[in-house]
Design an enzyme around this catalytic site. Structure first.
Site, short mmCIF file in Angstrom:
data_model
loop_
_atom_site.label_atom_id
_atom_site.label_comp_id
_atom_site.label_asym_id
_atom_site.label_seq_id
_atom_site.Cartn_x
_atom_site.Cartn_y
_atom_site.Cartn_z
N ASN A 132 1.93 -7.16 7.75
CA ASN A 132 2.95 -6.13 7.90
C ASN A 132 3.00 -5.40 9.22
O ASN A 132 3.55 -4.31 9.30
CB ASN A 132 2.83 -5.13 6.76
CG ASN A 132 3.65 -5.56 5.57
OD1 ASN A 132 4.79 -5.99 5.73
ND2 ASN A 132 3.09 -5.49 4.38
N LYS A 170 0.74 -14.06 -2.61
CA LYS A 170 1.78 -13.70 -1.66
C LYS A 170 1.04 -13.14 -0.45
O LYS A 170 0.49 -12.04 -0.51
CB LYS A 170 2.72 -12.66 -2.27
CG LYS A 170 3.77 -12.14 -1.29
CD LYS A 170 4.69 -11.14 -1.97
CE LYS A 170 5.64 -10.47 -0.98
NZ LYS A 170 6.45 -9.42 -1.63
N TRP A 171 0.99 -13.89 0.62
CA TRP A 171 0.15 -13.57 1.78
C TRP A 171 1.02 -12.87 2.82
O TRP A 171 1.83 -13.49 3.47
CB TRP A 171 -0.45 -14.85 2.35
CG TRP A 171 -1.44 -14.65 3.45
CD1 TRP A 171 -1.23 -14.00 4.63
CD2 TRP A 171 -2.78 -15.12 3.49
NE1 TRP A 171 -2.37 -14.02 5.39
CE2 TRP A 171 -3.34 -14.71 4.72
CE3 TRP A 171 -3.58 -15.85 2.59
CZ2 TRP A 171 -4.64 -15.03 5.07
CZ3 TRP A 171 -4.88 -16.16 2.96
CH2 TRP A 171 -5.41 -15.74 4.18
N ASP A 172 0.78 -11.57 2.97
CA ASP A 172 1.65 -10.74 3.80
C ASP A 172 0.97 -10.41 5.14
O ASP A 172 -0.24 -10.55 5.29
CB ASP A 172 1.94 -9.43 3.04
CG ASP A 172 3.29 -8.83 3.41
OD1 ASP A 172 3.81 -9.16 4.48
OD2 ASP A 172 3.82 -8.02 2.61
N ASP A 191 12.95 -8.75 3.43
CA ASP A 191 12.88 -7.64 2.48
C ASP A 191 14.28 -7.17 2.10
O ASP A 191 14.43 -6.30 1.24
CB ASP A 191 12.10 -6.46 3.08
CG ASP A 191 10.61 -6.66 2.94
OD1 ASP A 191 10.20 -7.57 2.20
OD2 ASP A 191 9.85 -5.91 3.58
N CYS A 195 4.57 -14.54 3.99
CA CYS A 195 5.41 -13.35 4.07
C CYS A 195 4.88 -12.57 5.26
O CYS A 195 3.68 -12.60 5.54
CB CYS A 195 5.24 -12.54 2.78
SG CYS A 195 5.96 -10.89 2.81
N ARG A 231 2.17 1.21 10.35
CA ARG A 231 2.06 1.31 8.88
C ARG A 231 0.62 1.68 8.48
O ARG A 231 0.06 1.11 7.55
CB ARG A 231 2.48 0.01 8.22
CG ARG A 231 3.12 0.22 6.86
CD ARG A 231 3.25 -1.06 6.07
NE ARG A 231 4.06 -0.86 4.87
CZ ARG A 231 3.95 -1.58 3.78
NH1 ARG A 231 3.09 -2.56 3.68
NH2 ARG A 231 4.72 -1.34 2.74
N ASP A 286 2.52 -7.07 -6.88
CA ASP A 286 2.61 -6.86 -5.44
C ASP A 286 1.60 -5.80 -4.99
O ASP A 286 0.65 -5.47 -5.70
CB ASP A 286 4.06 -6.51 -5.06
CG ASP A 286 4.42 -6.94 -3.64
OD1 ASP A 286 4.05 -6.21 -2.70
OD2 ASP A 286 5.06 -8.00 -3.48
N ASP A 287 1.82 -5.26 -3.83
CA ASP A 287 0.95 -4.27 -3.19
C ASP A 287 0.59 -3.14 -4.17
O ASP A 287 1.41 -2.74 -4.99
CB ASP A 287 1.73 -3.67 -2.01
CG ASP A 287 0.83 -3.03 -0.98
OD1 ASP A 287 -0.35 -2.86 -1.26
OD2 ASP A 287 1.35 -2.72 0.11
C1 GLA Z 1 6.12 -6.23 2.88
C2 GLA Z 1 6.74 -7.32 2.04
C3 GLA Z 1 7.28 -6.73 0.77
C4 GLA Z 1 6.17 -6.04 0.02
C5 GLA Z 1 5.53 -4.99 0.89
C6 GLA Z 1 4.32 -4.39 0.23
O1 GLA Z 1 7.10 -5.37 3.36
O2 GLA Z 1 7.72 -8.01 2.75
O3 GLA Z 1 7.86 -7.72 -0.03
O4 GLA Z 1 5.23 -6.98 -0.41
O5 GLA Z 1 5.13 -5.52 2.14
O6 GLA Z 1 3.69 -3.44 0.99
#
Ligand code: GLA
Length: 757
Positions: free
Chosen positions: A500, A496-498, A563, A541, A463, A386-387
């Protein structure tokens, strides 16, 4: 076929035009939709209905249309049920389209002295045609095969303004198997001036009479997809989202029925959804005469679109259909439609491990490898970092935009790491958030003008990040290059394409079309990436479930829906999600015993029972588990692999919902009814109350079913009719309230009648 009737049959659908009555009749397997060209050339909605077994009678056509339509015209025409209502004529209610002719600069009619703009459109019928496989509608952009690919028929009706060379084509595409209609429009400006659109819907629908009970999905980050009820009354109910994603607060789906005449499994339900991931609105306007129009399309807040001479615009699609098996039936039709016609046909979804809850931004190669080894030993099939793996991303304030590995996180190189993941027998995934930059990034330092902003005005961060302007072709090309190189260089199987944050201060080179151009850019990058890398899979996402809609599933395999991984709270989130979206797209992780978000403690069985209702994932700190816990994970994952084909491809029956009670009981049934998965989550039973058992739905009454649990122990063997009449005999459910939460998942396998009992 009667005289004057032209009809076209294909793949189970039937489109007929009666030139004497001027009526179009559109039939799918179990529903119809009828419209009429009025005497003045306007296109009027006659009605739509579930016709079930009456399907064959469609050959008789519709008669005596005037008797139906006479009553539809109000004294001021405000209540006419137009198929595509526009600002013009005598309208003063909400409309599907509003346009301004021309831009300041001159009149369209030579010689006329004119100032300002004409905001009056009058659309009249010109012609129609029937096409096969007309696009886009909700077209799979991923470029891979879908399960069902039979051609589909589309009726296209051409309307033109009475004065200007400005036309609208209405598209009606029929998917007969699931009774789904798709509508979209194409606007074409053939005048010699730019026309400004200030309002544009993909479709205008008319709810069946008295269908005032409405169900939709509302929520927020961490409590997405809450099933919410409304009672429609005179006035407008508006759902809208303008953050450049689909949003958490509302999801663009709805079901409508007559109050008290439909429930989860019974009654006629009209349902619909917008297939669009940008700024959208869904309006339900109930007029004084009690009829309700549904206008679904682009946002209202700040929408504008210029069409230059010769230019046209095709909108995304709005889907709708009928269920005669209640809300559950509507969900099953949407699920099947998305599974068979839209999602890529890539087999069952893998068991995934994701590191976010375990490590946050503290991504270190050795630690990730330790997690990966444990994950592989449990049966995980896809490992997603992840991130925190890229640029200067040691925290949320830096690095977004710089999509190359962070050397301090992967001293041995990301390529070598990816190879180690594959050597463990897993596929390799990475988190990305391509639409964003941190001001503290090389990308922003090089191109501060690439973000959405208004010159000289503040750029508000959320953020610590800003949003890239997808109206700029150079931004799209840059991201495509970066992401495509990333996928190729590291052999990435899964992104996983986010996204935020919501966009604010959305100053774009695309002007007021930014809500559309952002989604178009996003789709283009995803589609092109999948074209270049056919093995790549994408999970949508957006801070959890902020970008889920039918349109995104034309290019993504699955979704991160929230989340919030607390099993108790997730039950309702997942239940709401399945109102429209199939279980195979619903990524669900089993995380820590003490949930980091809510601090609630849930036992392992409950966490697995909830997560096994979708595409199972693991997100726990595996390096902190005891040997006993690891064995528990291994056993549950093995069980999931036995049931997943039914969960991911079967029909879902929600036998009880947490929204109504404190129990959620589901049954998934395979297409041939030979297998089923029973899943019950009882969150609370008031002392002294007896609960269940629940009658099962959708089984084969003539089969006997062997029932096994996660330890592969036989719980019993019962005739299908008995399960459908009385449910599973179930001491677990009826015992006194000794524990507050009880859950279980069972596999039901139909025995061949010749098998020994
Ligand atoms: C979002 C996603 C989480 C995670 C974070 C990472 O909140 O929903 O699952 O990937 O970003 O910064």
């Amino acid at each position: 076929m009667s005289e004057g009737r032209e009809s076209s049959e294909g793949g189970g659908s039937h489109i007929a035009f009666d030139s004497a009555e001027k009526v179009f009749s559109l039939f799918t397997a179990a529903s119809c939709y009828v419209l009429w060209v009025g005497d003045d050339g306007r296109l009027i909605h006659v009605g739509s209905a579930p016709v079930g077994s009456m399907g064959e009678a469609r050959r008789l056509g519709m008669r005596g249309i005037s008797a139906y339509t006479d009553t539809m015209q109000g004294w001021d025409r405000q209540e006419d049920r137009e198929e595509f209502s526009v600002l013009g004529d005598t309208s003063y209610h909400d409309v599907a389209m509003a346009a301004q002719f021309p831009e300041p600069g001159g009149p369209l009619v030579p010689g006329e002295v004119f100032s300002g703009s004409v905001r009056d459109v009058r659309l009249r019928y010109v012609s129609h045609r029937i096409a096969e496989d007309e696009e886009p509608g909700l077209a799979p952009g991923h470029g891979l095969n879908t399960r069902v690919r039979q051609p589909r028929q589309t009726l296209i009706i051409h309307l033109r303004d009475t004065l200007y060379d400005f036309s609208v084509e209405l598209f009606y595409r029929l998917t007969p198997e699931q009774d789904i209609f798709e509508r979209w429009v194409e606007i074409r400006n053939d005048t010699s001036h730019t026309v400004q659109l200030t309002r544009l819907a993909f479709a205008c629908l008319h709810l069946p009479r008295s269908a005032t009970a409405l169900v939709s999905l509302t929520g927020g980050a961490g409590r997405e997809f809450q099933r919410t009820r409304y009672e429609l009354a005179q006035g407008t109910l508006l759902f809208e989202h303008c953050g450049l994603n689909t949003g958490h607060a509302h999801n663009p789906v709805f079901c409508a029925h007559r109050p008290g005449q439909a429930d989860e499994e019974h009654g006629d339900v009209f349902f619909g959804a917008l297939a669009f991931s940008g700024n959208w609105s869904l309006r339900f306007e109930t007029l004084p005469n009690g009829t309700t129009r549904v206008l679904g399309g682009y946002e209202l807040l700040d929408f504008g679109m210029s069409l230059a001479p010769g230019q046209s615009h095709r909108t995304p699609a709005m889907l709708f259909g009928w269920s005669s098996e209640g809300i559950g039936g509507a969900s099953r039709k949407m699920h099947r439609y998305l599974r068979e016609r839209i999602l890529p046909d890539t087999g069952d979804r893998p068991v995934l491990y994701n590191s976010w809850e375990a490590t946050g931004f503290d991504v270190r190669e050795d630690h990730q490898l330790e997690l990966a080894r444990r994950a592989a030993s449990m049966g995980v099939e896809l490992f997603c970092v992840d991130d925190g793996w890229f640029g200067g991303r040691a925290h949320s304030a830096a690095g977004l935009g710089d999509w190359s590995p962070r050397a301090s996180a992967f001293p041995g190189g990301l390529k070598a790491f990816a190879e180690k993941i594959r050597a463990l027998g897993m596929r390799f995934g990475l988190w990305v958030e391509p639409e964003m930059v941190n001001p503290d990034s090389d990308l922003y330092r090089a191109h501060p003008d690439w973000v959405l902003h208004y010159p000289g005005r503040p750029r508000t961060e959320a953020r610590n990040q800003l949003v890239l302007d997808f109206g700029r072709p150079e931004v799209i090309e840059h991201l495509l290059r970066c992401l495509s190189n990333l996928v190729a260089e590291f052999g990435v199987d899964f992104l996983k394409w986010d996204m935020n944050r919501y966009a604010t201060e959305a100053g774009s080179v695309a002007g007021q079309s930014v809500g559309y151009s952002h989604a178009r850019g996003l789709y283009r990058i995803m589609d092109e990436l999948r074209r270049r890398h056919p093995g790549l899979e994408i999970q949508t996402c957006s801070g959890g479930g902020g970008r889920v809609d039918p349109g995104i599933f034309a290019r993504c395999d699955q979704a991160w829906i929230s989340d919030n991984t607390d099993a108790h709270e997730r039950v309702g989130i997942q239940e709401g999600y399945t109102l429209a979206y199939p279980a195979r797209t619903m990524e669900c992780w089993v995380t820590a015993e003490k949930n980091p978000l809510t601090q609630r403690i849930s036992d392992l069985a409950l966490r697995f029972d909830v997560a096994m209702r979708g595409a199972l994932g693991i997100g726990a700190r595996l390096d902190e588990l005891t040997a006993g816990e690891i064995a528990g994970f291994r056993q549950q994952i093995a069980f999931y692999k036995r049931i997943r084909s039914v969960v991911q491809n079967g029909d879902l029956f929600r036998l009880d919902e947490v929204g109504r009670a404190s129990a959620s009981v589901w049954l998934f049934v395979s297409a041939n009814r030979a297998q089923a998965v029973f899943s019950s989550i009882i969150l609370a039973t008031p002392h002294g109350q007896l609960r269940g058992p629940f009658r099962l739905c959708g089984l084969d009454a003539s089969l006997s079913y062997r029932v096994t649990n996660c330890r592969n122990e036989e719980v019993g063997c019962f005739p299908g009719w008995q399960l459908m009449a009385f449910g599973l005999p179930d001491d677990h459910l009826t015992a006194g309230a000794c524990r507050s939460v009880r859950s279980r998942t069972l596999l039901l396998e139909g025995l061949n009648p010749d098998d020994p009992p």
